[in-house]
Scaffold this active site. Sequence first.
Site, PDB file in Angstrom:
ATOM      1  N   ALA A 145       0.822  -1.215   0.000  1.00  0.00           N
ATOM      2  CA  ALA A 145       0.000   0.000   0.000  1.00  0.00           C
ATOM      3  C   ALA A 145       0.854   1.263   0.000  1.00  0.00           C
ATOM      4  CB  ALA A 145      -0.940  -0.006   1.199  1.00  0.00           C
ATOM      5  N   HIS A 175       9.047  -4.855   3.017  1.00  0.00           N
ATOM      6  CA  HIS A 175       8.693  -4.434   1.663  1.00  0.00           C
ATOM      7  C   HIS A 175       9.895  -4.640   0.754  1.00  0.00           C
ATOM      8  CE1 HIS A 175       4.654  -2.799   2.324  1.00  0.00           C
ATOM      9  NE2 HIS A 175       5.096  -2.513   3.539  1.00  0.00           N
ATOM     10  N   ASP A 224      -0.785  -2.907  12.359  1.00  0.00           N
ATOM     11  CA  ASP A 224      -0.716  -2.290  11.033  1.00  0.00           C
ATOM     12  C   ASP A 224      -2.062  -1.641  10.697  1.00  0.00           C
ATOM     13  OD1 ASP A 224       0.561  -1.492   8.703  1.00  0.00           O
ATOM     14  OD2 ASP A 224       0.185  -3.366   7.637  1.00  0.00           O
ATOM     15  N   ALA A 248      -4.240  -3.577   2.214  1.00  0.00           N
ATOM     16  CA  ALA A 248      -3.692  -2.268   2.579  1.00  0.00           C
ATOM     17  C   ALA A 248      -3.842  -2.044   4.074  1.00  0.00           C
ATOM     18  CB  ALA A 248      -4.398  -1.166   1.797  1.00  0.00           C
TER      19      ALA A 248
END
Length: 387
Positions: free
Chosen positions: A132, A187, A266, A305
């Site tokens: 995201a 990521h 998160d 996301a």
Amino acid sequence: MIIHADRVLFADHTVGPGEVTVDEGLITQVRSVSNRSDGADHVEGLLAPGFVDTHVHGGGGGDFGTTDADDAVRAQEFHRAHGTTTMLASVVTDAVEAMVAQIGVLRGLRAEGRIAGIHLEGPFLSAARCGAHPPALLRAPDPATVEKLIMAGGDDLAMITIAPELPGALDAIARFSEAGVAVAVGHTSGNADDTLRALDAGASVATHLFNAMDPIHHRKPGPVPVLLNDLRVQVELIADGTHLAPEVLAMAISAAGVDRAALITDAMVATGLADGRYGLGTLDVEVTDGVARLITADGSVGSIAGSTLTMARAVEYVTSTVGVPLADAVRMATSTPATRHGLPAGELLVDRLADLVVLDDHGRLTKVMAAGRWLDAPASPTEGAPR
């Protein structure tokens, strides 16, 4: 105020009957005692430290990635009501100057004691595993930008996520570590060797393990086994029933142990709110049945996301669905993240803030105390539930 419980999670991780004395917002005594003292208030369930969330973007309609302090406060107060009394406010990738402005707002919240520090999830992330984060704003770490973020965050900058395979990443990891900032691997499209080099350079956290990184392959292990097995690493786990299957959660907790496996949420702005369309940084997100997914350029629904999770629900899920003992689940949401990040929280110790939670046998949150004051119960017991 003296609070008695038949089960108290003590700082040495034992559980037994005891009492916690609170005066002027601080814990002044913690003791093991079977019989309730005169004048003590009895609570039913497990009395434990308030939750510690080191990766949370927002909730309750509030967002930490903002230049509006009231917006950030809404997020903080929402999660506090659900038991998270200590948190690192996380910011998603934006233009560097925009991130610097957001850091400035969050430093004000840290000065007020609302948050314990700032986590930058970006901009030094892999476009191949962007999740995201807007690919156009991702970049390799250059010395000038690294110094700009360090100067902007000062002592309030607690953690930054970096993809270690990017050009300049190892130097950036070493520089952030030197400045006292925890570096998380995440990521990333990097391999096992990239991950090990990052740890040798100073990285010590895995950003939401398994998510936004290559999966395990029996001949190409990728980052996950390195992060799980290296004792230098704390692994973040999103226990919402969407990001990770319960069998994977059980495997990760068994491999890392409760002293290295940390629950995170998160969570994003829609946590606790109805399904619908919301923003996450510069991107649009659609929430359906409590699961947040990106809206792509063509209007279709894309990758996950963030989450609509609270730490209270994470603890309940790990206890009731994954089968982890309640005391261990609470440790992963309290002392484990607090210890790794050097936060004065997560344990019932004298002279700490009186941040407490009470949970029933199934791990459900029933009461929250913040700085010596019992908070009102959240409006709905299902807010932030994993689905």
